[in-house]
Design a protein around this motif. Structure first.
Motif, PDB file in Angstrom:
ATOM      1  N   LYS A  45       8.726   5.778   3.337  1.00  7.42           N
ATOM      2  CA  LYS A  45       7.420   5.361   3.078  1.00  7.42           C
ATOM      3  C   LYS A  45       6.473   5.932   2.158  1.00  7.42           C
ATOM      4  O   LYS A  45       5.880   5.578   1.210  1.00  7.42           O
ATOM      5  CB  LYS A  45       6.482   4.929   4.538  1.00  7.42           C
ATOM      6  N   ALA A  46       6.505   7.449   2.141  1.00  8.47           N
ATOM      7  CA  ALA A  46       5.763   8.120   1.324  1.00  8.47           C
ATOM      8  C   ALA A  46       6.244   8.245   0.048  1.00  8.47           C
ATOM      9  O   ALA A  46       5.450   8.384  -1.075  1.00  8.47           O
ATOM     10  CB  ALA A  46       6.189   9.630   1.850  1.00  8.47           C
ATOM     11  N   GLU A  47       7.612   7.889  -0.179  1.00 13.51           N
ATOM     12  CA  GLU A  47       8.142   7.842  -1.496  1.00 13.51           C
ATOM     13  C   GLU A  47       7.572   6.385  -2.161  1.00 13.51           C
ATOM     14  O   GLU A  47       7.429   6.433  -3.315  1.00 13.51           O
ATOM     15  CB  GLU A  47       9.751   7.727  -1.570  1.00 13.51           C
ATOM     16  N   ILE A  48       7.753   5.285  -1.376  1.00 16.47           N
ATOM     17  CA  ILE A  48       7.032   4.056  -1.963  1.00 16.47           C
ATOM     18  C   ILE A  48       5.713   4.177  -2.467  1.00 16.47           C
ATOM     19  O   ILE A  48       5.442   3.791  -3.478  1.00 16.47           O
ATOM     20  CB  ILE A  48       7.284   3.056  -0.783  1.00 16.47           C
ATOM     21  N   SER A  89       5.356   6.327  -5.576  1.00 21.58           N
ATOM     22  CA  SER A  89       6.058   5.222  -6.663  1.00 21.58           C
ATOM     23  C   SER A  89       4.738   4.452  -7.023  1.00 21.58           C
ATOM     24  O   SER A  89       4.535   4.235  -8.382  1.00 21.58           O
ATOM     25  CB  SER A  89       7.300   4.797  -6.314  1.00 21.58           C
ATOM     26  N   ILE A  90       4.389   3.740  -6.199  1.00 22.10           N
ATOM     27  CA  ILE A  90       3.462   2.573  -6.417  1.00 22.10           C
ATOM     28  C   ILE A  90       2.128   3.186  -6.927  1.00 22.10           C
ATOM     29  O   ILE A  90       1.587   2.744  -8.048  1.00 22.10           O
ATOM     30  CB  ILE A  90       2.884   1.906  -5.157  1.00 22.10           C
ATOM     31  N   SER A  91       1.730   4.541  -6.370  1.00 25.61           N
ATOM     32  CA  SER A  91       0.375   5.171  -6.971  1.00 25.61           C
ATOM     33  C   SER A  91       0.608   5.502  -8.271  1.00 25.61           C
ATOM     34  O   SER A  91      -0.133   5.468  -9.206  1.00 25.61           O
ATOM     35  CB  SER A  91       0.314   6.274  -6.178  1.00 25.61           C
ATOM     36  N   THR A  92       1.862   5.976  -8.740  1.00 24.33           N
ATOM     37  CA  THR A  92       1.997   6.642 -10.331  1.00 24.33           C
ATOM     38  C   THR A  92       2.243   5.563 -11.433  1.00 24.33           C
ATOM     39  O   THR A  92       1.913   5.430 -12.281  1.00 24.33           O
ATOM     40  CB  THR A  92       3.226   7.403 -10.236  1.00 24.33           C
ATOM     41  N   GLN A  93       2.740   4.114 -10.550  1.00 21.18           N
ATOM     42  CA  GLN A  93       3.064   3.093 -11.325  1.00 21.18           C
ATOM     43  C   GLN A  93       1.558   2.290 -11.813  1.00 21.18           C
ATOM     44  O   GLN A  93       1.319   1.783 -12.854  1.00 21.18           O
ATOM     45  CB  GLN A  93       4.059   2.132 -11.007  1.00 21.18           C
ATOM     46  N   THR A  94       0.762   2.364 -10.816  1.00 20.08           N
ATOM     47  CA  THR A  94      -0.681   1.615 -11.124  1.00 20.08           C
ATOM     48  C   THR A  94      -1.734   2.422 -11.412  1.00 20.08           C
ATOM     49  O   THR A  94      -2.740   1.916 -11.688  1.00 20.08           O
ATOM     50  CB  THR A  94      -0.917   0.773  -9.587  1.00 20.08           C
ATOM     51  N   GLY A  95      -1.644   3.609 -10.871  1.00 23.66           N
ATOM     52  CA  GLY A  95      -2.836   4.600 -11.433  1.00 23.66           C
ATOM     53  C   GLY A  95      -3.714   4.436 -10.182  1.00 23.66           C
ATOM     54  O   GLY A  95      -5.066   5.028 -10.286  1.00 23.66           O
ATOM     55  N   ILE A  96      -3.470   3.883  -9.159  1.00 25.67           N
ATOM     56  CA  ILE A  96      -4.440   3.920  -7.851  1.00 25.67           C
ATOM     57  C   ILE A  96      -4.021   5.060  -6.937  1.00 25.67           C
ATOM     58  O   ILE A  96      -2.913   5.411  -6.972  1.00 25.67           O
ATOM     59  CB  ILE A  96      -4.280   2.561  -7.130  1.00 25.67           C
ATOM     60  N   GLY A  97      -5.020   5.641  -6.358  1.00 26.53           N
ATOM     61  CA  GLY A  97      -5.038   6.819  -5.525  1.00 26.53           C
ATOM     62  C   GLY A  97      -3.856   6.706  -4.381  1.00 26.53           C
ATOM     63  O   GLY A  97      -3.799   5.300  -4.004  1.00 26.53           O
ATOM     64  N   SER A  98      -3.310   7.614  -3.814  1.00 27.80           N
ATOM     65  CA  SER A  98      -2.292   7.478  -2.971  1.00 27.80           C
ATOM     66  C   SER A  98      -2.907   7.132  -1.632  1.00 27.80           C
ATOM     67  O   SER A  98      -2.213   6.358  -0.836  1.00 27.80           O
ATOM     68  CB  SER A  98      -1.629   9.035  -2.551  1.00 27.80           C
ATOM     69  N   LYS A  99      -3.946   7.678  -1.116  1.00 28.86           N
ATOM     70  CA  LYS A  99      -4.589   7.047   0.065  1.00 28.86           C
ATOM     71  C   LYS A  99      -4.929   5.612   0.142  1.00 28.86           C
ATOM     72  O   LYS A  99      -4.877   4.959   1.028  1.00 28.86           O
ATOM     73  CB  LYS A  99      -6.021   7.935   0.307  1.00 28.86           C
ATOM     74  N   GLU A 100      -5.362   4.925  -0.805  1.00 30.92           N
ATOM     75  CA  GLU A 100      -5.586   3.372  -1.205  1.00 30.92           C
ATOM     76  C   GLU A 100      -4.385   2.762  -1.036  1.00 30.92           C
ATOM     77  O   GLU A 100      -4.198   1.943  -0.310  1.00 30.92           O
ATOM     78  CB  GLU A 100      -6.442   3.049  -2.412  1.00 30.92           C
ATOM     79  N   LEU A 144      -1.535   3.831   0.465  1.00 30.07           N
ATOM     80  CA  LEU A 144      -1.062   4.099   1.795  1.00 30.07           C
ATOM     81  C   LEU A 144      -1.628   2.994   2.642  1.00 30.07           C
ATOM     82  O   LEU A 144      -0.823   2.526   3.581  1.00 30.07           O
ATOM     83  CB  LEU A 144      -1.186   5.492   2.271  1.00 30.07           C
ATOM     84  N   ALA A 145      -2.983   2.968   2.521  1.00 32.85           N
ATOM     85  CA  ALA A 145      -3.690   1.960   3.460  1.00 32.85           C
ATOM     86  C   ALA A 145      -3.241   0.573   3.142  1.00 32.85           C
ATOM     87  O   ALA A 145      -3.042  -0.118   4.299  1.00 32.85           O
ATOM     88  CB  ALA A 145      -5.074   2.051   3.091  1.00 32.85           C
ATOM     89  N   VAL A 146      -3.073   0.104   2.045  1.00 37.96           N
ATOM     90  CA  VAL A 146      -2.354  -1.126   1.741  1.00 37.96           C
ATOM     91  C   VAL A 146      -1.040  -1.335   2.353  1.00 37.96           C
ATOM     92  O   VAL A 146      -0.616  -2.344   2.914  1.00 37.96           O
ATOM     93  CB  VAL A 146      -2.356  -1.361   0.397  1.00 37.96           C
ATOM     94  N   VAL A 147      -0.113  -0.121   1.975  1.00 36.57           N
ATOM     95  CA  VAL A 147       1.430  -0.540   2.531  1.00 36.57           C
ATOM     96  C   VAL A 147       0.918  -0.515   4.255  1.00 36.57           C
ATOM     97  O   VAL A 147       1.797  -1.432   4.839  1.00 36.57           O
ATOM     98  CB  VAL A 147       2.110   0.648   2.288  1.00 36.57           C
ATOM     99  N   GLU A 148       0.330   0.244   4.810  1.00 35.23           N
ATOM    100  CA  GLU A 148       0.191   0.308   6.305  1.00 35.23           C
ATOM    101  C   GLU A 148      -0.398  -0.959   6.504  1.00 35.23           C
ATOM    102  O   GLU A 148       0.133  -1.620   7.885  1.00 35.23           O
ATOM    103  CB  GLU A 148      -0.716   1.515   6.820  1.00 35.23           C
ATOM    104  N   SER A 149      -1.330  -1.456   6.035  1.00 36.62           N
ATOM    105  CA  SER A 149      -1.838  -2.729   6.534  1.00 36.62           C
ATOM    106  C   SER A 149      -0.938  -4.004   6.399  1.00 36.62           C
ATOM    107  O   SER A 149      -0.745  -4.880   7.008  1.00 36.62           O
ATOM    108  CB  SER A 149      -2.897  -3.106   5.486  1.00 36.62           C
ATOM    109  N   PHE A 150      -0.163  -4.064   5.017  1.00 36.25           N
ATOM    110  CA  PHE A 150       1.024  -4.960   5.055  1.00 36.25           C
ATOM    111  C   PHE A 150       1.957  -4.683   6.229  1.00 36.25           C
ATOM    112  O   PHE A 150       2.244  -5.892   6.700  1.00 36.25           O
ATOM    113  CB  PHE A 150       1.671  -4.823   3.624  1.00 36.25           C
ATOM    114  N   MET A 151       2.489  -3.667   6.617  1.00 34.03           N
ATOM    115  CA  MET A 151       3.444  -3.503   7.616  1.00 34.03           C
ATOM    116  C   MET A 151       2.889  -4.150   8.864  1.00 34.03           C
ATOM    117  O   MET A 151       3.548  -4.675   9.806  1.00 34.03           O
ATOM    118  CB  MET A 151       4.051  -2.119   7.748  1.00 34.03           C
ATOM    119  N   GLU A 152       1.526  -3.733   9.028  1.00 33.78           N
ATOM    120  CA  GLU A 152       0.872  -3.932  10.450  1.00 33.78           C
ATOM    121  C   GLU A 152       0.821  -5.595  10.411  1.00 33.78           C
ATOM    122  O   GLU A 152       1.023  -6.303  11.463  1.00 33.78           O
ATOM    123  CB  GLU A 152      -0.572  -3.520  10.476  1.00 33.78           C
TER     124      GLU A 152
END
Length: 93
Positions: free
Chosen positions: A3-6, A9-20, A22-30
C-alpha cells in the motif's frame, strides 16, 4: 507492491501529497470492505474487475487425525474477479 508503494507511486504521478493520497486509498479500501462485509453488495469497477461476495454452503468435513466429522457452517467470502480486458493483458505479457 505494498500500500505504501502504491501511495508513493500515485503521489509522484499526480503531484498530490502522500497524506492526501493515503487518505483516498484508505477510504477506497474501506468502502469496498463495508460494501462486501456489511451490505453484501458486489463492487464493480469497469475496466478493472469486480469485488464479489461468494456464498459457501454448509458442508461436512473430516478430521482424519481424530477420525471425526465436523460441520462447516454456511458462510460468505470476498473474492476478486478481473475483467476480460485485464485478463487478456495478463495473458499477453
Amino acid at each position: 507492491m505494498t500500500k505504501a508503494e502504491i501511495v508513493k507511486s500515485i503521489s509522484t504521478q499526480t503531484g498530490i501529497g502522500s497524506k492526501e493520497v493515503l487518505a483516498v486509498v484508505e477510504s477506497f479500501m474501506e468502502e469496498i470492505r463495508m460494501s462486501l462485509a456489511n451490505n453484501k453488495e458486489n463492487v464493480y469497477l469497469r475496466g478493472f474487475g469486480s469485488f464479489i461476495v461468494k456464498h459457501r454452503a454448509q458442508k461436512t468435513a473430516r478430521n482424519i487425525s481424530k477420525n471425526t466429522t465436523l460441520v462447516i457452517e454456511a458462510h460468505d467470502l470476498p473474492a476478486f474477479k478481473p475483467c476480460k480486458s485485464f485478463m487478456n493483458r495478463m495473458v499477453q505479457d
